[in-house]
Design an enzyme around this catalytic site. Structure first.
Site, PDB file in Angstrom:
ATOM      1  N   TYR A  78      36.636  49.289  36.622  1.00 40.07           N
ATOM      2  CA  TYR A  78      35.605  48.484  37.270  1.00 40.07           C
ATOM      3  C   TYR A  78      35.423  47.150  36.557  1.00 40.07           C
ATOM      4  CZ  TYR A  78      31.049  47.390  39.348  1.00 40.07           C
ATOM      5  OH  TYR A  78      30.014  46.785  39.999  1.00 40.07           O
ATOM      6  N   MET A 107      35.775  48.495  53.260  1.00 39.63           N
ATOM      7  CA  MET A 107      36.598  47.495  52.594  1.00 39.63           C
ATOM      8  C   MET A 107      37.765  48.106  51.829  1.00 39.63           C
ATOM      9  SD  MET A 107      35.604  44.606  53.513  1.00 39.63           S
ATOM     10  CE  MET A 107      34.211  44.005  54.496  1.00 39.63           C
ATOM     11  N   ALA A 153      37.650  45.613  34.793  1.00 34.00           N
ATOM     12  CA  ALA A 153      38.847  44.816  35.041  1.00 34.00           C
ATOM     13  C   ALA A 153      38.736  44.073  36.369  1.00 34.00           C
ATOM     14  CB  ALA A 153      40.081  45.713  35.032  1.00 34.00           C
ATOM     15  N   ALA A 154      38.230  44.763  37.397  1.00 31.47           N
ATOM     16  CA  ALA A 154      38.066  44.119  38.697  1.00 31.47           C
ATOM     17  C   ALA A 154      37.048  42.985  38.619  1.00 31.47           C
ATOM     18  CB  ALA A 154      37.627  45.152  39.736  1.00 31.47           C
ATOM     19  N   SER A 194      24.195  56.886  33.940  1.00 28.69           N
ATOM     20  CA  SER A 194      25.507  56.841  34.553  1.00 28.69           C
ATOM     21  C   SER A 194      26.587  56.744  33.489  1.00 28.69           C
ATOM     22  CB  SER A 194      25.612  55.643  35.511  1.00 28.69           C
ATOM     23  OG  SER A 194      24.653  55.738  36.530  1.00 28.69           O
ATOM     24  N   ARG A 242      21.816  53.732  32.125  1.00 28.38           N
ATOM     25  CA  ARG A 242      22.342  54.409  30.940  1.00 28.38           C
ATOM     26  C   ARG A 242      22.775  55.829  31.282  1.00 28.38           C
ATOM     27  NH1 ARG A 242      19.408  54.259  25.154  1.00 28.38           N
ATOM     28  NH2 ARG A 242      19.803  52.080  25.607  1.00 28.38           N
ATOM     29  N   GLY A 280      22.663  42.867  36.472  1.00 30.75           N
ATOM     30  CA  GLY A 280      22.557  43.710  35.285  1.00 30.75           C
ATOM     31  C   GLY A 280      23.455  44.917  35.257  1.00 30.75           C
ATOM     32  N   ASN A 309      28.939  41.019  48.398  1.00 32.99           N
ATOM     33  CA  ASN A 309      28.058  41.866  47.601  1.00 32.99           C
ATOM     34  C   ASN A 309      28.521  43.314  47.519  1.00 32.99           C
ATOM     35  OD1 ASN A 309      25.309  42.704  46.419  1.00 32.99           O
ATOM     36  ND2 ASN A 309      25.383  43.875  48.331  1.00 32.99           N
TER      37      ASN A 309
END
Length: 283
Positions: free
Chosen positions: A174, A84, A176-177, A213, A211, A207, A110
């Protein structure tokens, strides 16, 4: 108290009778179907008798998922590997699904992507890549599939994140998207209503990432964002689409988090560091 009682009764009815709304043989195009929530969605749709087109980036993983779907009883299941990040991929994927299934009853968006390895998190190239995968491809897929969904009075299911409602640390692009997805599909729902186009839009909020990450983000090492996985998360998404719900929160407590966001819009830096159990020295 009355509101809580009605909400509880509604949730109970929803849990017991939602499957009456999903018709076996419904035609489903599912993106991000090779791992995580997407893989589990594929298996649950297969059990319900859906006709499936699955897409993701890695062909080998898709082939495995397709095989498992067939073992679960799926009568029609096809796959197409597509990245994508390519602006041409969304139209190609939707056309493949229309050719194989003859139309669409569900478009389930998804797929997700963090910045590829080797790209600086906030570089212009990483920004373009991330927005194409996490936002623009969603818009393109929706645009291509809407005529078929309108013809079938179908359902558009968008798997998003709590980061689209509550900004978190070290996830600015991320988030913002995801905020943009929430805004786009919210306004698209209104536009379709005004035009009497019978396409339901369900926005599913899953969710937070792990943490660990986020902690790695403090230390400058990019990590992927991970959504809640497993059968319960997948069934929550399918229920939402099958009942034309406007929104789904999984786990449910994240709905409360979104409500409470207004009370603490800007948590202090010390609170964030304590939450992640890191210090400036460790970073």
């Amino acid at each position: 108290m009355q509101v809580l009682l009605l909400t509880g009764l509604g949730a109970l009815f929803f849990t017991l009778y939602w499957d009456d709304n999903f018709d076996p043989g419904s035609r489903v195009l599912l993106t991000g179907a090779s791992t995580g929530v997407g893989e589990e969605l594929a298996y649950q749709y297969a059990r319900l008798g859906a006709h499936l087109v699955l897409t993701a980036t890695t062909e080998a993983l898709l082939h495995k998922v397709v095989g498992n779907c067939r073992k679960l009883g799926a009568l029609k299941v096809f796959y197409i590997a597509a990245d994508m990040a390519s602006p041409e991929a969304p139209q190609h994927v939707v056309q493949f699904a229309l050719d194989k299934l003859g139309g669409l009853d569900y478009l389930v968006l998804n797929h997700v992507g963090g910045a590829p390895a080797g790209l600086r998190a906030r570089s212009a190239k990483a920004t373009r890549w991330l927005l194409q995968v996490n936002l623009l491809s969603y818009v393109q897929l929706t645009s291509c599939a809407l005529p078929s969904l309108a013809a079938s009075r179908g359902s558009l299911v968008v798997v998003s994140s709590v980061l689209g409602h509550v900004p978190a640390y070290f996830s600015s692009l991320y988030s913002a998207a995801k905020f943009a997805l929430d805004g786009f599909f919210g306004f698209l729902r209104r536009e379709l209503d005004v035009q009497d186009v019978n396409v339901a839009i369900t926005l599913c909020v899953l969710g937070l990432r792990e943490r660990t990450s986020a902690t790695e983000g403090v230390r400058g090492r990019a990590q992927p964002w991970l959504a809640a996985a497993g059968p319960k998360a997948a069934l929550a998404v399918i229920r939402g689409g099958a009942t034309w719900a406007s929104g789904v929160f999984y786990p449910w407590r994240f709905h409360l988090l979104c409500v409470l966001r207004g009370w603490l819009p800007h948590p202090p830096a010390w609170f964030i560091r304590q939450d992640l159990n890191v210090s400036i020295a460790a970073a």
